[in-house]
Scaffold this motif. Structure first.
Motif, mmCIF file in Angstrom:
data_model
loop_
_atom_site.group_PDB
_atom_site.id
_atom_site.type_symbol
_atom_site.label_atom_id
_atom_site.label_comp_id
_atom_site.label_asym_id
_atom_site.label_seq_id
_atom_site.Cartn_x
_atom_site.Cartn_y
_atom_site.Cartn_z
ATOM 1 N N PHE A 170 -23.087 17.448 4.304
ATOM 2 C CA PHE A 170 -23.953 17.326 5.551
ATOM 3 C C PHE A 170 -22.973 17.981 6.710
ATOM 4 C CE2 PHE A 170 -27.408 13.966 4.607
ATOM 5 C CZ PHE A 170 -27.890 14.711 3.938
ATOM 6 N N ALA A 171 -21.846 17.471 6.839
ATOM 7 C CA ALA A 171 -20.872 17.709 7.905
ATOM 8 C C ALA A 171 -20.396 19.310 7.680
ATOM 9 C CB ALA A 171 -19.316 16.959 7.664
ATOM 10 N N ASP A 172 -20.365 19.562 6.556
ATOM 11 C CA ASP A 172 -19.976 20.982 6.148
ATOM 12 C C ASP A 172 -20.786 22.086 6.646
ATOM 13 O OD1 ASP A 172 -18.549 23.488 5.277
ATOM 14 O OD2 ASP A 172 -19.218 23.114 3.099
ATOM 15 N N ALA A 173 -22.214 21.585 6.150
ATOM 16 C CA ALA A 173 -23.457 22.369 6.671
ATOM 17 C C ALA A 173 -23.706 22.426 8.210
ATOM 18 C CB ALA A 173 -24.580 21.785 6.231
ATOM 19 N N VAL A 174 -23.474 21.303 8.695
ATOM 20 C CA VAL A 174 -23.626 21.459 10.181
ATOM 21 C C VAL A 174 -22.588 22.270 10.957
ATOM 22 C CG1 VAL A 174 -23.620 19.968 12.438
ATOM 23 C CG2 VAL A 174 -24.669 19.140 10.138
ATOM 24 N N LEU A 175 -21.339 22.030 10.552
ATOM 25 C CA LEU A 175 -20.109 22.773 11.222
ATOM 26 C C LEU A 175 -20.211 24.133 11.041
ATOM 27 C CD1 LEU A 175 -17.331 20.244 10.444
ATOM 28 C CD2 LEU A 175 -18.262 20.774 12.583
ATOM 29 N N ASN A 176 -20.638 24.537 9.727
ATOM 30 C CA ASN A 176 -20.936 26.142 9.635
ATOM 31 C C ASN A 176 -22.307 26.723 9.609
ATOM 32 O OD1 ASN A 176 -17.809 26.658 8.586
ATOM 33 N ND2 ASN A 176 -18.511 24.743 7.218
ATOM 34 N N GLY A 177 -23.137 26.031 10.141
ATOM 35 C CA GLY A 177 -24.301 26.645 10.529
ATOM 36 C C GLY A 177 -25.195 26.846 9.083
ATOM 37 N N ARG A 178 -25.089 25.964 8.176
ATOM 38 C CA ARG A 178 -25.955 26.263 6.993
ATOM 39 C C ARG A 178 -27.035 25.148 6.840
ATOM 40 N NH1 ARG A 178 -20.727 27.826 4.881
ATOM 41 N NH2 ARG A 178 -20.232 25.603 4.342
ATOM 42 N N GLU A 179 -27.910 25.277 5.869
ATOM 43 C CA GLU A 179 -29.131 24.196 5.889
ATOM 44 C C GLU A 179 -28.268 23.128 5.162
ATOM 45 O OE1 GLU A 179 -32.298 26.035 3.649
ATOM 46 O OE2 GLU A 179 -33.395 26.232 5.579
ATOM 47 N N ALA A 180 -28.784 21.835 5.453
ATOM 48 C CA ALA A 180 -28.571 20.732 4.769
ATOM 49 C C ALA A 180 -29.823 20.229 4.045
ATOM 50 C CB ALA A 180 -28.176 19.526 5.855
ATOM 51 N N THR A 181 -29.712 19.824 2.718
ATOM 52 C CA THR A 181 -30.694 19.627 2.012
ATOM 53 C C THR A 181 -30.967 18.170 2.016
ATOM 54 O OG1 THR A 181 -30.257 21.081 0.175
ATOM 55 C CG2 THR A 181 -31.657 19.485 -0.130
ATOM 56 N N LEU A 182 -32.044 17.616 2.586
ATOM 57 C CA LEU A 182 -32.398 16.231 2.807
ATOM 58 C C LEU A 182 -33.532 15.960 1.739
ATOM 59 C CD1 LEU A 182 -31.683 14.017 4.836
ATOM 60 C CD2 LEU A 182 -33.354 14.976 6.205
ATOM 61 N N TYR A 183 -33.240 15.048 0.957
ATOM 62 C CA TYR A 183 -34.076 14.604 -0.159
ATOM 63 C C TYR A 183 -35.127 13.512 0.503
ATOM 64 C CZ TYR A 183 -30.846 17.250 -3.318
ATOM 65 O OH TYR A 183 -30.475 18.404 -4.057
#
Length: 326
Positions: A192-205
């Motif tokens: 999640f942190a990697d996705a948020v910091l780099n503007g990628r989608e976070a997968t939320l199950y």
């Protein structure tokens, strides 16, 4: 002492923590998949602190030789294939790494270090599918929800047998959802942190409805250190004893993502998917036994832990490169 899985997330921190307290640590790891480059980066960070042997704990004769030569007073067995989801696609790899690896350590100690103590990693996954209540060590654990959970319960049963048959002294640690610096990129806090910091989608199950007892790596280090340094604490008359290592609270994955957004100072782009098979809806551990026997009080401050992790991730180029090069 010998420590298997020294280049893994938890093994790396335990090795570093014990070495910093003056313990002589010999780490063992075969640096295999997954996250091979990240393991090497962790090992590079450890290189001045421990002695390292590159070897595979699923080779019984190799493990026996290492234990024979080292004659350790303590073995900390953390080497394993971790994670519920990958056990669906690589069942034989999980059986080999987790079941055979654990047996190799038990047999090597029985033959060459029968008076040594074994501390090994189990998992909260052994508790199976539950929806409420704190998980306690005496609860029934005979309905695993995944092959990974079954291998960890198998480790506990094998250890019970070796304790009863040969008097091998052992402590099993049921680790809940451990997070922290140098963690695993496939787990929620890092991904999640990697996705948020780099503007990628976070997968939320399942919309983030699942709840987890997120456990700070510092509490794991504290628990292992206490067990190593206070061998007569607890119940010495019981050769095999199991402890939960947990934060003691349950946080939804959606709440975790919100904490990460606040720590990062930006919102996440979210992709919602159904929960994968084998995922459990809820974990929450009771650490009263660990607190009573070793005086360890664990932290339930997930928001504070998330802030520390995000600050580390922002300034960890070597770890980020290693994780993204996999």
């Amino acid at each position: 002492m010998l420590l298997t899985g020294a280049a893994g997330f938890i093994g790396f921190h335990v090795a570093a923590g014990l070495a910093a307290r003056g313990h002589e640590v010999t780490g063992i790891d075969h640096l295999g998949e997954p996250f091979r480059r990240l393991k090497q980066a962790r090992l590079d960070a450890l290189s001045a602190s421990i002695r390292f042997i590159r070897d595979d704990v699923t080779d019984p004769e190799r493990v026996a030789g290492i234990v024979h030569d080292a004659a350790p007073a303590i073995v900390i067995h953390l080497a394993a294939r971790a994670g519920v989801r990958d056990s669906l696609s690589a069942p034989f790899a999980y059986l080999r790494a987790n079941e055979l690896g654990h047996l190799c350590v038990l047999e090597a100690m029985r033959r060459h270090a029968p008076d040594a103590r074994l501390i090994y990693a189990s998992s909260s996954a052994v508790y199976g599918v539950r929806h409420v209540g704190l998980f306690r060590e005496d609860d029934r654990v005979d309905e695993p929800a995944s092959l990974y959970a079954a291998t960890k319960r198998g480790n506990e049963l094998a250890s019970s047998a070796y304790a009863r048959l040969f008097g091998l002294r052992q402590i099993g640690l049921r680790l809940f959802t451990v997070y922290g610096e140098w963690g695993r990129p496939d787990m929620a806090v890092w991904s999640f942190a990697d996705a948020v910091l780099n503007g990628r989608e976070a997968t939320l199950y399942d919309g983030g409805a699942a709840r987890r007892d997120f456990t700070d790596i510092r509490d794991v280090i504290a628990a292992v250190t206490a067990i190593v340094e206070r061998p007569d604490t607890g119940h010495p008359e019981v050769p095999h004893r199991i402890y939960n290592v947990c934060g003691g609270a349950s946080t939804s994955v959606a709440e975790l993502l919100a904490m990460i957004e606040r720590a990062c100072g930006r919102r996440a782009a979210v992709r919602v998917r159904p929960s994968p098979p084998g995922d459990t809806p809820f974990t929450a551990g009771d650490s009263a036994r660990l607190r009573a026997d070793y005086g360890i009080t664990t932290s339930s401050d997930v928001a504070g832990g998330v802030e520390r992790f995000v600050a580390w991730l922002r300034n960890a180029p070597e770890a980020m490169r290693a994780a993204h090069d996999e």
